[in-house]
Scaffold this active site. Structure first.
Site, mmCIF file in Angstrom:
data_model
loop_
_atom_site.group_PDB
_atom_site.id
_atom_site.type_symbol
_atom_site.label_atom_id
_atom_site.label_comp_id
_atom_site.label_asym_id
_atom_site.label_seq_id
_atom_site.Cartn_x
_atom_site.Cartn_y
_atom_site.Cartn_z
ATOM 1 N N GLU A 236 0.875 -1.170 0.000
ATOM 2 C CA GLU A 236 0.000 0.000 0.000
ATOM 3 C C GLU A 236 0.908 1.214 0.000
ATOM 4 O O GLU A 236 1.565 1.497 1.001
ATOM 5 C CB GLU A 236 -0.926 -0.041 1.223
ATOM 6 C CG GLU A 236 -2.051 0.963 1.162
ATOM 7 C CD GLU A 236 -1.648 2.288 1.753
ATOM 8 O OE1 GLU A 236 -1.272 3.189 0.955
ATOM 9 O OE2 GLU A 236 -1.688 2.443 2.963
ATOM 10 N N CYS B 41 -1.943 8.586 3.548
ATOM 11 C CA CYS B 41 -1.638 8.109 2.194
ATOM 12 C C CYS B 41 -2.748 8.451 1.215
ATOM 13 O O CYS B 41 -2.501 8.566 0.012
ATOM 14 C CB CYS B 41 -1.386 6.609 2.205
ATOM 15 S SG CYS B 41 -2.767 5.630 2.831
#
Length: 476
Positions: free
Chosen positions: A218, A252
């Site tokens: 990720e 993120c």
């Protein structure tokens, strides 16, 4: 030190793998017990964990930490408990005619992989450790964890609490500097989960490849926000501000830059400014607003702003309390909007990961779509507007890890939706049934009937008429 850690990590990996093999098939009630213990750990130590994160950041709202890092994984653990019986069932699959009539059977069994490593980051140190852990346990695996050295107090506390709640043959934590993380990446896990930057993700994948370890990465990236002309700019601005200012933009999935109609740029900026001011009338003494995690990261963000200013961007500092940020060492940074940005600016080339928000303009939404497609595929993509045709143009003509429409980040909060990137923004996903299957081996099982199928189908030498007839039928 790293060598001693490596030896210890290899010992635990061997012990976990041996325990996993001995326990196969791992009963569902054992898996559920591990999830319940993880939930209890978080629930019973919420204040201590929130205080550790606050200390690591310099300032981080305990309320935010409990919502995102404690409450989120607890809810996800409950979701796993509710659904894992269904996820774990084997699936009947079709067999070619006429084998089914003859008694052949085919199925897929979702079996645990074994020992899974988790390299978790500093920005949501508890959430991004325990969220994957819940699904790793649900799939019947053991886990080894290397949390970030940037949030040292939180990492040490997680190590202590996990050691109290789990035998090391079930779950173990290893703390330490980057050398330990490198040694951790080199271990021959059955799967490895990493959350962090794209650059570090490449190194993790390279290390895992040496042992042919499958990975879930990720990685973030530059998640764009496209505001259509039909958007409610005040409402959109508030929602963008919430997503950008939470954790001081150290997310993120934070909106990385805005793409707005040329004649709506001022309205879009005003909406974000107003939304920010309403939530954060002051910043320096406001415990709701997080500090930047380190001096190095703080200096990098200031460098992005300086570079943009030098190259012609208009710098708009959202400072409703008119506070003096130059006289503090709190590493707090106001939201800094960059108008009139160009693609040669570092802020348009690097993932920002902080409270800096570039704004680009378009004449036609096709320009925004083309720009997104010319760059790395982002982890998240956000569209605001009520024009269904325009929305579908943005969604169908671009590729991203996930999408939230008329808000930002929220697709990640949906437990039943897969969360992950694509290409430079990530590989694989967890959450939803997809996460269970990510951490499971899909094992094909075919059961042959008593009849000699090979002979019947012309596959058994010496080849003759039956073989020719079968080949001819297959090639029709």
């Amino acid at each position: 030190m790293a060598e001693n850690k490596l030896s210890d990590m290899q010992r635990v990996l061997d012990a976990q793998r041996a325990a996993h093999i001995a326990a196969r098939p791992e009963p569902l009630d054992v898996r559920k017990d591990r999830i319940r213990r993880a939930i209890g750990l978080l629930r019973n130590n919420a204040d201590e964990l929130a205080n550790a994160m606050n200390a690591d950041f310099g300032n981080r709202s305990p309320a935010q930490s409990k919502l995102t890092d404690i409450g989120g994984p607890i809810g996800f653990g409950k979701y796993c408990l509710k659904n894992m019986d269904k996820w774990a069932r084997s699936e009947r699959r079709h067999v070619q005619f006429p084998l089914g009539l003859l008694g052949a059977k085919a199925e897929v069994r979702y079996e645990p992989k074994g020992v899974i490593g988790i390299l978790s980051p500093w920005n949501f140190p508890v959430n991004l450790t325990f969220n994957p852990l819940m699904q790793i346990f649900a799939a019947g695996n053991r886990a080894m964890i290397k949390p970030s050295e940037f949030t040292e107090r939180t990492s040490e506390l997680m190590a202590k609490l996990i050691a109290e709640a789990f035998d090391e043959s079930e779950c173990a934590v290893f703390t330490g500097p980057p050398e330990v993380a490198q040694a951790f990446s080199d271990l021959p896990f059955d799967h490895l989960v990493f959350t962090g930057s794209t650059a570090t993700g490449r190194k993790v994948m390279e290390a895992a490849a040496r042992n042919l370890v499958p990975v879930t990465l990720e990685l973030g990236g530059k998640s764009p926000v496209v505001l259509g002309r039909s958007a409610d700019f005040a409402k959109a601005g508030e929602r963008i501000a919430l997503g950008k200012m939470m954790n001081a933009g150290q997310i993120c999935l934070a909106p990385d830059y805005l793409y707005v109609p040329e004649d709506k740029a001022d309205e879009a900026v005003h909406g974000v400014w107003q939304g920010t001011a309403a939530m954060y009338p002051r910043l320096l003494d406001n415990e709701d607003y997080a500090s930047i995690v380190s001096d190095r990261h703080f200096d990098r963000l200031k460098g992005l702003v300086a570079d943009a200013r030098e190259k012609g961007a208009e710098v708009i500092e959202v400072n409703p309390g008119d506070e003096d940020f130059s006289s503090t060492n709190a590493r707090k940074m106001p939201l800094t909007i960059l108008a009139n940005v160009t693609d040669d600016m570092k802020a348009m080339q690097e993932e920002i990961f902080g409270p800096v928000l570039p704004v680009k303009t378009y004449g036609s939404v096709t320009e925004a779509v083309d720009h997104i497609n010319k760059n790395d595929r982002p982890l998240g993509l956000y569209y605001f507007g009520e024009d269904a045709a325009e929305r579908e143009q943005v969604l169908t003509k671009t590729i991203s890890g996930g999408v939230t429409v008329n808000d930002v980040i929220f697709h990640n909060a949906m437990d039943d939706l897969p969360f992950g990137g694509t290409g430079p923004s990530g590989i694989g996903s967890y959450h939803g049934i997809e996460g269970f299957r990510e951490f499971s081996h899909a094992r094909a099982v075919y059961t042959q009937p008593k009849i000699d199928v090979a002979k019947l189908g012309g596959f058994k030498p010496p080849y003759g008429k039956a073989a020719k007839k079968a080949a001819a039928g297959m090639m029709k």
